[in-house]
Design a protein around this motif. Structure first.
Motif, PDB file in Angstrom:
ATOM      1  N   TYR A   7      -6.902   3.377   4.794  1.00 14.22           N
ATOM      2  CA  TYR A   7      -7.176   3.904   3.244  1.00 14.22           C
ATOM      3  C   TYR A   7      -6.970   2.495   2.391  1.00 14.22           C
ATOM      4  O   TYR A   7      -6.160   1.577   2.791  1.00 14.22           O
ATOM      5  N   ARG A  10      -7.556   2.054  -4.375  1.00 14.57           N
ATOM      6  CA  ARG A  10      -6.634   2.965  -4.946  1.00 14.57           C
ATOM      7  C   ARG A  10      -6.466   3.978  -3.947  1.00 14.57           C
ATOM      8  O   ARG A  10      -5.099   4.661  -4.329  1.00 14.57           O
ATOM      9  N   ARG A  12      -5.308   3.979  -0.947  1.00 18.29           N
ATOM     10  CA  ARG A  12      -3.995   3.549  -0.436  1.00 18.29           C
ATOM     11  C   ARG A  12      -2.768   3.839  -1.183  1.00 18.29           C
ATOM     12  O   ARG A  12      -1.769   4.457  -0.888  1.00 18.29           O
ATOM     13  N   GLU A  13      -2.782   3.628  -2.540  1.00 18.06           N
ATOM     14  CA  GLU A  13      -1.913   3.746  -3.746  1.00 18.06           C
ATOM     15  C   GLU A  13      -1.476   5.081  -3.730  1.00 18.06           C
ATOM     16  O   GLU A  13      -0.380   5.674  -3.872  1.00 18.06           O
ATOM     17  N   VAL A  14      -2.745   5.737  -4.258  1.00 14.66           N
ATOM     18  CA  VAL A  14      -2.528   7.274  -4.369  1.00 14.66           C
ATOM     19  C   VAL A  14      -2.032   8.017  -2.955  1.00 14.66           C
ATOM     20  O   VAL A  14      -0.853   8.831  -3.123  1.00 14.66           O
ATOM     21  N   PHE A  15      -2.335   7.842  -1.807  1.00 15.56           N
ATOM     22  CA  PHE A  15      -1.831   8.506  -0.636  1.00 15.56           C
ATOM     23  C   PHE A  15      -0.550   7.795  -0.019  1.00 15.56           C
ATOM     24  O   PHE A  15       0.053   8.701   0.590  1.00 15.56           O
ATOM     25  N   GLY A  16      -0.143   6.711  -0.654  1.00 16.28           N
ATOM     26  CA  GLY A  16       0.995   6.051  -0.277  1.00 16.28           C
ATOM     27  C   GLY A  16       0.960   5.670   1.178  1.00 16.28           C
ATOM     28  O   GLY A  16       2.278   5.511   1.474  1.00 16.28           O
ATOM     29  N   THR A  17      -0.225   5.416   1.803  1.00 18.77           N
ATOM     30  CA  THR A  17      -0.263   4.710   3.179  1.00 18.77           C
ATOM     31  C   THR A  17      -1.448   4.246   3.231  1.00 18.77           C
ATOM     32  O   THR A  17      -2.439   4.450   2.503  1.00 18.77           O
ATOM     33  N   GLU A  20      -2.971   5.856   9.279  1.00 22.51           N
ATOM     34  CA  GLU A  20      -2.291   6.876   9.767  1.00 22.51           C
ATOM     35  C   GLU A  20      -3.398   7.032  10.963  1.00 22.51           C
ATOM     36  O   GLU A  20      -4.466   7.066  11.016  1.00 22.51           O
ATOM     37  N   TRP A  43      -4.858  14.530  -1.909  1.00 23.99           N
ATOM     38  CA  TRP A  43      -6.189  14.621  -1.030  1.00 23.99           C
ATOM     39  C   TRP A  43      -7.258  15.346  -1.591  1.00 23.99           C
ATOM     40  O   TRP A  43      -8.444  14.743  -1.513  1.00 23.99           O
TER      41      TRP A  43
END
Length: 83
Positions: A7, A10, A12-17, A20, A43
């Protein structure tokens, strides 16, 4: 099959990772996105048809019908503009 998800920006930031690895039955990019949306917020919001994002499979831009294979790297990122 295992898929490596990346990701960017944005997402990466929103999903927190940033990345994966998930188990996913054989299918397409559309199937993968549907499985991610089932996770709920954020998501479902970020991967809906209302938000702009792109998908690349093994560093090639991909559409909803692009098939996925075991070991594929799938990147999800917002569109980029230049100027």
């Amino acid at each position: 099959m295992k898929i490596q998800l990346l990701y960017f920006a944005r997402l990466r930031e929103v999903f927190g990772t940033a990345a994966e690895e998930i188990e996913q039955p054989p299918g397409t990019v559309a199937d993968l996105l549907a499985a991610l949306r089932v996770r709920g917020k954020p998501w479902a919001d970020e991967l809906s048809g209302e938000r702009a994002f792109r998908v690349a499979v093994n560093q090639d831009l991909a559409g909803p019908d692009t098939p996925l294979n075991d070991g594929d790297e799938v990147a999800v990122f917002p569109p980029v503009t230049g100027g």
